[in-house]
Design a protein around this motif. Structure first.
Motif, mmCIF file in Angstrom:
data_model
loop_
_atom_site.group_PDB
_atom_site.id
_atom_site.type_symbol
_atom_site.label_atom_id
_atom_site.label_comp_id
_atom_site.label_asym_id
_atom_site.label_seq_id
_atom_site.Cartn_x
_atom_site.Cartn_y
_atom_site.Cartn_z
ATOM 1 N N THR A 197 0.852 -1.195 0.000
ATOM 2 C CA THR A 197 0.000 0.000 0.000
ATOM 3 C C THR A 197 0.889 1.247 0.000
ATOM 4 O OG1 THR A 197 -1.723 -1.164 1.202
ATOM 5 C CG2 THR A 197 -1.786 1.233 1.300
ATOM 6 N N PRO A 198 0.630 2.198 -0.889
ATOM 7 C CA PRO A 198 1.486 3.400 -0.950
ATOM 8 C C PRO A 198 1.613 4.083 0.410
ATOM 9 C CG PRO A 198 -0.033 3.336 -2.797
ATOM 10 C CD PRO A 198 -0.425 2.206 -1.902
ATOM 11 N N MET A 199 2.844 4.515 0.699
ATOM 12 C CA MET A 199 3.154 5.028 2.040
ATOM 13 C C MET A 199 2.946 6.535 2.067
ATOM 14 S SD MET A 199 6.557 2.917 1.572
ATOM 15 C CE MET A 199 7.459 2.731 3.075
ATOM 16 N N LEU A 200 1.692 6.941 2.119
ATOM 17 C CA LEU A 200 1.382 8.369 1.972
ATOM 18 C C LEU A 200 2.038 9.250 3.043
ATOM 19 C CD1 LEU A 200 -0.049 10.756 0.741
ATOM 20 C CD2 LEU A 200 -2.155 10.049 1.870
ATOM 21 N N ALA A 201 1.847 8.907 4.319
ATOM 22 C CA ALA A 201 2.376 9.783 5.371
ATOM 23 C C ALA A 201 3.911 9.770 5.389
ATOM 24 C CB ALA A 201 1.816 9.367 6.732
ATOM 25 N N PHE A 202 4.487 8.650 4.977
ATOM 26 C CA PHE A 202 5.952 8.628 4.853
ATOM 27 C C PHE A 202 6.388 9.543 3.711
ATOM 28 C CE2 PHE A 202 6.534 4.333 7.078
ATOM 29 C CZ PHE A 202 7.116 4.921 8.175
ATOM 30 N N ALA A 203 5.606 9.561 2.641
ATOM 31 C CA ALA A 203 5.960 10.410 1.490
ATOM 32 C C ALA A 203 5.882 11.891 1.869
ATOM 33 C CB ALA A 203 5.035 10.099 0.318
ATOM 34 N N THR A 204 4.779 12.295 2.518
ATOM 35 C CA THR A 204 4.640 13.728 2.851
ATOM 36 C C THR A 204 5.683 14.145 3.898
ATOM 37 O OG1 THR A 204 2.939 13.201 4.487
ATOM 38 C CG2 THR A 204 2.164 13.860 2.299
ATOM 39 N N SER A 205 5.972 13.236 4.848
ATOM 40 C CA SER A 205 6.950 13.618 5.879
ATOM 41 C C SER A 205 8.373 13.625 5.306
ATOM 42 C CB SER A 205 6.842 12.720 7.111
ATOM 43 O OG SER A 205 7.068 11.387 6.774
ATOM 44 N N THR A 206 8.632 12.750 4.331
ATOM 45 C CA THR A 206 9.951 12.778 3.677
ATOM 46 C C THR A 206 10.098 14.069 2.872
ATOM 47 O OG1 THR A 206 10.083 10.369 3.561
ATOM 48 C CG2 THR A 206 11.431 11.585 1.987
ATOM 49 N N ASP A 207 9.018 14.462 2.216
ATOM 50 C CA ASP A 207 9.031 15.720 1.464
ATOM 51 C C ASP A 207 9.352 16.881 2.408
ATOM 52 O OD1 ASP A 207 8.607 17.761 -0.323
ATOM 53 O OD2 ASP A 207 6.421 17.630 -0.254
ATOM 54 N N LYS A 208 8.695 16.878 3.564
ATOM 55 C CA LYS A 208 8.917 17.954 4.540
ATOM 56 C C LYS A 208 10.377 17.946 5.013
ATOM 57 C CE LYS A 208 7.218 21.224 7.094
ATOM 58 N NZ LYS A 208 6.567 22.378 6.486
ATOM 59 N N ALA A 209 10.862 16.756 5.358
ATOM 60 C CA ALA A 209 12.241 16.638 5.870
ATOM 61 C C ALA A 209 13.243 17.114 4.825
ATOM 62 C CB ALA A 209 12.524 15.192 6.269
ATOM 63 N N LEU A 210 13.026 16.706 3.588
ATOM 64 C CA LEU A 210 13.967 17.072 2.511
ATOM 65 C C LEU A 210 13.924 18.576 2.254
ATOM 66 C CD1 LEU A 210 15.982 15.704 0.619
ATOM 67 C CD2 LEU A 210 14.136 15.398 -1.039
ATOM 68 N N THR A 211 12.713 19.128 2.256
ATOM 69 C CA THR A 211 12.567 20.576 2.025
ATOM 70 C C THR A 211 13.343 21.340 3.102
ATOM 71 O OG1 THR A 211 10.357 20.170 1.161
ATOM 72 C CG2 THR A 211 10.863 22.439 1.767
ATOM 73 N N LEU A 212 13.174 20.928 4.348
ATOM 74 C CA LEU A 212 13.858 21.623 5.454
ATOM 75 C C LEU A 212 15.370 21.402 5.376
ATOM 76 C CD1 LEU A 212 11.429 20.731 8.396
ATOM 77 C CD2 LEU A 212 11.677 22.957 7.267
ATOM 78 N N ALA A 213 15.762 20.171 5.057
ATOM 79 C CA ALA A 213 17.198 19.854 5.047
ATOM 80 C C ALA A 213 17.939 20.626 3.956
ATOM 81 C CB ALA A 213 17.394 18.351 4.850
ATOM 82 N N LEU A 214 17.276 20.838 2.815
ATOM 83 C CA LEU A 214 17.964 21.501 1.704
ATOM 84 C C LEU A 214 17.948 23.015 1.826
ATOM 85 C CD1 LEU A 214 16.859 19.295 -1.334
ATOM 86 C CD2 LEU A 214 18.922 19.124 0.056
ATOM 87 N N ASP A 215 17.168 23.508 2.784
ATOM 88 C CA ASP A 215 17.086 24.953 2.976
ATOM 89 C C ASP A 215 18.386 25.466 3.612
ATOM 90 O OD1 ASP A 215 15.787 27.467 3.084
ATOM 91 O OD2 ASP A 215 15.522 27.155 5.244
ATOM 92 N N ASP A 216 18.981 26.473 3.009
ATOM 93 C CA ASP A 216 20.150 27.132 3.597
ATOM 94 C C ASP A 216 21.344 26.163 3.770
ATOM 95 O OD1 ASP A 216 21.197 29.493 4.426
ATOM 96 O OD2 ASP A 216 20.590 29.282 6.530
ATOM 97 N N LEU A 217 21.482 25.280 2.815
ATOM 98 C CA LEU A 217 22.532 24.251 2.883
ATOM 99 C C LEU A 217 23.933 24.856 3.049
ATOM 100 C CD1 LEU A 217 22.194 21.172 2.671
ATOM 101 C CD2 LEU A 217 22.744 21.320 0.258
ATOM 102 N N ASP A 218 24.168 25.969 2.326
ATOM 103 C CA ASP A 218 25.495 26.612 2.347
ATOM 104 C C ASP A 218 25.887 27.066 3.744
ATOM 105 O OD1 ASP A 218 25.889 26.296 -0.224
ATOM 106 O OD2 ASP A 218 25.909 28.444 -0.775
#
Ligand code: PMP
Length: 373
Positions: free
Chosen positions: A234-255
């Motif tokens: 079954t597609p892992m919806l909440a894992f997908a949205t939370s991974t999206d959130k984590a990645l968005t935050l992690a890539l912010d201000d990387l420098d």
């Protein structure tokens, strides 16, 4: 408490956890159900997938959700080996890899595949001349990490990809688990890429495999179509949205995060290199998030335990390795078994403060005086 083991696991970001809870609460249906609630869940899943794909510059159809980087590595490696065995059974990797890569290679070796390990140069980079020597027309897979989990060496994946491109039967898999969220990454000319959000303040138990659209893999988990035929469930919806959130935050201000971490790493390197029995294993090609050292003559686990008594938490090797064994990456780099038996991995992140580092250095000094007389 001073936690310097971020390469093993990061604390989950509250916003990520909230996203998981909100999605789980708001979407109760299976995204593959054909009723309205199912379609709404599917729309949410597609939005998350599109956004993740955009963040790492690949196509949404290339994203496969898995249970973690271990599964992604197994799926990529065994998936290619099983799909393309008609083209050859020769596969190549390095001694820097995580156990989920070497474990998959060992399983394939037991199944009749021929495995070669490419040499590591003294600076930690894959020896490209040796890789050139090893590559053959029946080589179907090369698997090399973007950044290894113990010494933190960042490979020149672009050069490796260009070399492999001369072998049309050969696919290139990159384990980017220790790279994403720490350094800018480029996945051009890489066929399969692995990563896992628990390394960048996301949740444990989910991961991603990127499979470029022209690449076929045999699934490990068979069943219905899920989000893809390559991995059922079954597609892992909440894992997908939370991974999206984590990645968005992690890539912010990387420098800026990188600059901060570099300062912490510089302080660690300068201070630790003053100890006569300390050898810095990380090289100039290591990312500043991971510093690997050896305290000569002191088993890594012993040092780790002493630090723990002071409420300081570091690791000796990758958390997936057996304790009291030599570090394979450090041995591959230094060819020195004693150094490889006495490794300590100090891994920091952008939330680590200079006070944490100073606290660690004080604790280190105490333990060194006790153990490395
Ligand atoms: N690859 C690398 C480079 C890692 O550091 C790790 C985690 N230690 C893994 C794979 C496995 O990740 P997971 O825990 O998500 O299975």
């Amino acid at each position: 408490m001073i936690y310097l083991d971020y390469a093993a696991n990061t604390p989950v970001d509250e916003a990520v956890l909230n996203t998981f809870v909100e999605t789980s609460t708001n979407y109760i249906a299976n995204p593959n159900s054909s009723h309205r609630l199912g379609r709404q869940a599917k729309e949410e899943l597609d939005l998350a997938t599109e956004h993740i794909a955009k963040l790492v510059n690949v196509k949404p159809s290339e994203i496969i959700y898995t249970s973690g980087a271990t599964e992604s590595n197994n799926l990529a490696i065994k998936g290619i080996a099983n799909e393309y065995r008609k083209n050859g059974k020769h596969i190549i990797t390095t001694f820097l890899e995580h156990s989920s890569v070497t474990g998959a290679f060992t399983a394939l070796q037991n199944d009749g595949y021929e495995v070669d390990f490419v040499d590591i140069s003294r600076d930690g980079h894959v020896d490209l001349d040796h890789l050139k020597e090893l590559l053959r027309t029946d080589t179907i897979l090369v698997s090399i990490c973007y950044v290894d989990s113990e010494i933190g060496i960042m490979q020149d994946v672009e050069k490796i990809a260009n070399l492999i491109a001369n072998y049309p039967n050969c696919y290139f898999h990159v384990d980017a688990t220790q790279a994403i969220g720490k350094i800018p990454v480029c996945f051009d000319n890489i066929d399969l890429i692995t990563f896992s959000p628990h390394k960048f303040y996301g949740l444990n138990g989910c991961g991603i495999l990127i499979r470029k659209e022209n690449v076929l893999i045999q699934p490990l988990i068979h069943g219905g179509i899920s989000t893809t035929t390559f991995r059922s469930g079954t597609p892992m919806l909440a894992f997908a949205t939370s991974t999206d959130k984590a990645l968005t935050l992690a890539l912010d201000d990387l420098d800026n995060k990188y600059k901060h971490v570099k300062q912490l790493n510089d302080k660690l390197r300068t201070s630790l290199s003053k100890y006569p029995k300390v050898s810095i294993n990380s090289t100039n090609n290591s990312i500043p998030y991971i510093l690997n050292i050896s305290v000569k003559g002191v088993r890594g686990e012993l040092f780790q335990d002493e630090l723990e008594k002071l409420d300081i938490f570091i690791s000796t090797k990758s958390a997936c390795c057996h304790t009291n064994t030599a570090s394979k990456p450090v041995y591959a780099l230094t060819k020195d078994r004693k150094l490889a038996m006495s490794t300590l991995r100090i891994s920091v992140n952008h939330m680590t403060t200079m006070e944490d580092i100073e606290g660690f250095l004080l604790g280190f000094d105490d333990c060194y005086k006790n153990l490395a007389k």
